[in-house]
Design a protein around this motif. Structure first.
Motif, PDB file in Angstrom:
ATOM      1  N   LYS A  18       0.817  -1.138  -0.093  1.00  0.00           N
ATOM      2  CA  LYS A  18      -0.067   0.008  -0.047  1.00  0.00           C
ATOM      3  C   LYS A  18       0.841   1.179  -0.049  1.00  0.00           C
ATOM      4  CE  LYS A  18      -3.973  -1.974   1.969  1.00  0.00           C
ATOM      5  NZ  LYS A  18      -5.225  -1.986   3.106  1.00  0.00           N
TER       6      LYS A  18
ATOM      7  N   VAL B 246       1.592   1.835  -3.532  1.00  0.00           N
ATOM      8  CA  VAL B 246       0.412   2.698  -4.241  1.00  0.00           C
ATOM      9  C   VAL B 246       0.433   4.290  -3.757  1.00  0.00           C
ATOM     10  CG1 VAL B 246      -2.253   2.475  -4.768  1.00  0.00           C
ATOM     11  CG2 VAL B 246      -0.642   0.418  -4.676  1.00  0.00           C
ATOM     12  N   GLU B 247       0.554   4.500  -2.437  1.00  0.00           N
ATOM     13  CA  GLU B 247       0.175   6.015  -1.970  1.00  0.00           C
ATOM     14  C   GLU B 247       1.723   6.628  -2.644  1.00  0.00           C
ATOM     15  OE1 GLU B 247      -0.178   6.970   1.738  1.00  0.00           O
ATOM     16  OE2 GLU B 247      -1.817   5.722   2.311  1.00  0.00           O
TER      17      GLU B 247
ATOM     18  N   ALA C 136       0.178   7.731  -6.145  1.00  0.00           N
ATOM     19  CA  ALA C 136      -0.793   8.711  -5.952  1.00  0.00           C
ATOM     20  C   ALA C 136      -0.217  10.163  -5.368  1.00  0.00           C
ATOM     21  CB  ALA C 136      -1.694   8.185  -4.839  1.00  0.00           C
TER      22      ALA C 136
ATOM     23  N   VAL D 121      -6.477  13.861  -5.102  1.00  0.00           N
ATOM     24  CA  VAL D 121      -6.810  12.527  -4.951  1.00  0.00           C
ATOM     25  C   VAL D 121      -7.745  12.163  -4.269  1.00  0.00           C
ATOM     26  CG1 VAL D 121      -5.727  10.204  -4.671  1.00  0.00           C
ATOM     27  CG2 VAL D 121      -4.324  11.482  -5.846  1.00  0.00           C
TER      28      VAL D 121
ATOM     29  N   ILE E  96      -8.180   5.980  -2.970  1.00  0.00           N
ATOM     30  CA  ILE E  96      -7.275   4.603  -3.164  1.00  0.00           C
ATOM     31  C   ILE E  96      -7.990   3.624  -2.679  1.00  0.00           C
ATOM     32  CG2 ILE E  96      -5.206   3.895  -3.079  1.00  0.00           C
ATOM     33  CD1 ILE E  96      -3.837   6.554  -2.347  1.00  0.00           C
TER      34      ILE E  96
ATOM     35  N   ASN F  11      -7.617  -0.428  -2.636  1.00  0.00           N
ATOM     36  CA  ASN F  11      -6.873  -1.520  -2.778  1.00  0.00           C
ATOM     37  C   ASN F  11      -7.691  -2.778  -2.825  1.00  0.00           C
ATOM     38  OD1 ASN F  11      -5.497   0.640  -0.614  1.00  0.00           O
ATOM     39  ND2 ASN F  11      -4.027   0.183  -2.417  1.00  0.00           N
TER      40      ASN F  11
ATOM     41  N   SER G 271      -5.219  -1.685  -7.650  1.00  0.00           N
ATOM     42  CA  SER G 271      -5.476  -0.735  -7.153  1.00  0.00           C
ATOM     43  C   SER G 271      -6.109   0.300  -7.860  1.00  0.00           C
ATOM     44  CB  SER G 271      -4.494   0.141  -6.278  1.00  0.00           C
ATOM     45  OG  SER G 271      -4.029  -0.619  -5.209  1.00  0.00           O
TER      46      SER G 271
ATOM     47  N   ILE H  86      -6.966   4.264  -8.259  1.00  0.00           N
ATOM     48  CA  ILE H  86      -6.448   5.710  -7.611  1.00  0.00           C
ATOM     49  C   ILE H  86      -7.491   6.931  -8.442  1.00  0.00           C
ATOM     50  CG2 ILE H  86      -4.603   7.410  -7.387  1.00  0.00           C
ATOM     51  CD1 ILE H  86      -2.749   5.194  -7.674  1.00  0.00           C
TER      52      ILE H  86
ATOM     53  N   TRP I   6      -7.892  11.284   0.166  1.00  0.00           N
ATOM     54  CA  TRP I   6      -8.194   9.899   0.501  1.00  0.00           C
ATOM     55  C   TRP I   6      -8.055   9.835   1.983  1.00  0.00           C
ATOM     56  CZ3 TRP I   6      -3.392  10.687  -1.657  1.00  0.00           C
ATOM     57  CH2 TRP I   6      -2.190  10.329  -1.164  1.00  0.00           C
TER      58      TRP I   6
END
Length: 329
Positions: free
Chosen positions: A23, A26-27, A30, A47, A50, A52, A59, A61, A321
């Motif tokens: 994660k 993924v952040e 973003a 954003v 998100i 996941n 994921s 976004i 988010w």
């Protein structure tokens, strides 16, 4: 402050990347949409969400910006994703072909037209293949000129639904033949597409396939705009729906209520509500003695997306988010 966002030409990109188990990674992707490499905030960009999914290892976004700002935000996020995600190592039950699997751009109001979105989507596809050598893209929706083929058709043509797509046999629309490291990215523009996933309380994927087939748009009696997969998910089966917006304003086959609607270039569009999809899945599963465990919207409805974006931008909230659950309660 909110009035300052009115009239802003807002668009959304629901960026799909093939990673969910890390994660923090993924952040990082973003945040690349929100900040330059020097850490400077991109004005007018947020954003919102998100999403996941561990089993899918995928994921989504939700990036929102003005039509003039969306390109750089999305390309920066894609560059980051391509540097961090190697498709040689990817595993997950959801079909995918690319480290960045999907880049759809949706207008969030009548202020932005079809032509604008198509131009930006094409620029994103070209920019990705130029900035990250070895990436390649196929086009769908308004940017797939002149045919304007939909995402489901283009994915089928590219072999996206196959368990192991043959990348060597694919001719991309932009860029070289797809390479395993980055795979293949779908880039397009269309009216807003929601993702609505309904979980049924069974491990019988065959039952899931029969339910998916019954509600799919292409089936007589199916739901307009609904594209469906049935996938094993956390010990159950998920009926995973892409809910495309359709022209006009049909009524529900189960109720007389009009569908939620909006307009683009003066043309009315509407989408099947999640409640209708859930009711239809529950009816079909119930005939086989199986219940529904729940429904999840991946992100927002078109109206929610626009409303939350206007709020986030008016308040200067980039990483919405992190705030949304507190704000929406």
């Amino acid at each position: 402050m909110a009035s300052s966002t009115l009239g802003r030409k807002l668009v959304a990109c629901l960026l799909n990347v093939s990673e969910a188990r890390r994660k923090d990674l993924v952040e990082t992707v973003a945040k690349a949409a929100l900040y330059s490499t020097e850490g400077v905030r991109r004005e007018g960009t947020t954003v919102l969400n998100i999403f996941n999914d561990h089993d899918y290892n995928r994921s989504v976004i939700t990036i929102v910006a003005s039509i003039d700002s969306i390109r750089e935000a999305v390309l920066s996020a894609c560059e980051e994703a391509c540097g961090l995600i190697d498709m040689h190592a990817h595993t997950g039950v959801h079909p995918c072909m690319g480290a960045v699997d999907l880049i759809p751009i949706y207008p969030l109001g009548d202020e932005v037209g079809v032509k604008d979105c198509a131009q930006e989507a094409l620029a994103v596809a070209q920019g990705l293949t130029e900035r990250v050598q070895g990436t390649s893209a196929f086009l769908f929706g308004w940017v797939d000129s002149p045919l304007q083929r939909g995402l489901a058709q283009r994915r089928k043509e590219m072999g996206w639904f196959k368990k192991t797509p043959d990348l060597g046999a694919i001719r991309s629309d932009i860029g070289p033949r797809p390479q395993k490291r980055y795979g293949l990215t779908g880039v397009g523009a269309s009216p807003y597409v929601m993702n609505c996933n309904v979980t049924i309380d069974t491990q019988d994927v065959t039952m899931g396939h029969s339910i998916a087939a019954a509600i799919r748009e292409s089936t007589p009696g199916g739901l307009p705009g609904v594209q469906v997969l049935a996938l094993p998910h956390e010990g159950t089966v998920e009926i995973a729906c892409n809910v495309e917006s359709v022209k006009g304003n049909p009524s529900s086959p189960l109720t007389d209520e009009p569908w939620p609607s909006f307009s683009i270039d003066g043309q009315p569009y509407s989408h099947a509500p999640a409640s209708l999809i859930t009711a239809r899945v529950a009816e079909l599963a119930g005939r086989q003695g199986v219940g529904v465990k729940g429904t999840a919207l991946v992100g927002f409805t078109p109206h929610e997306c626009r409303g939350l974006a206007e709020f986030a931008l008016s308040q200067g909230i980039a990483e919405f988010w992190k705030e949304q659950y507190r704000i929406r309660m």
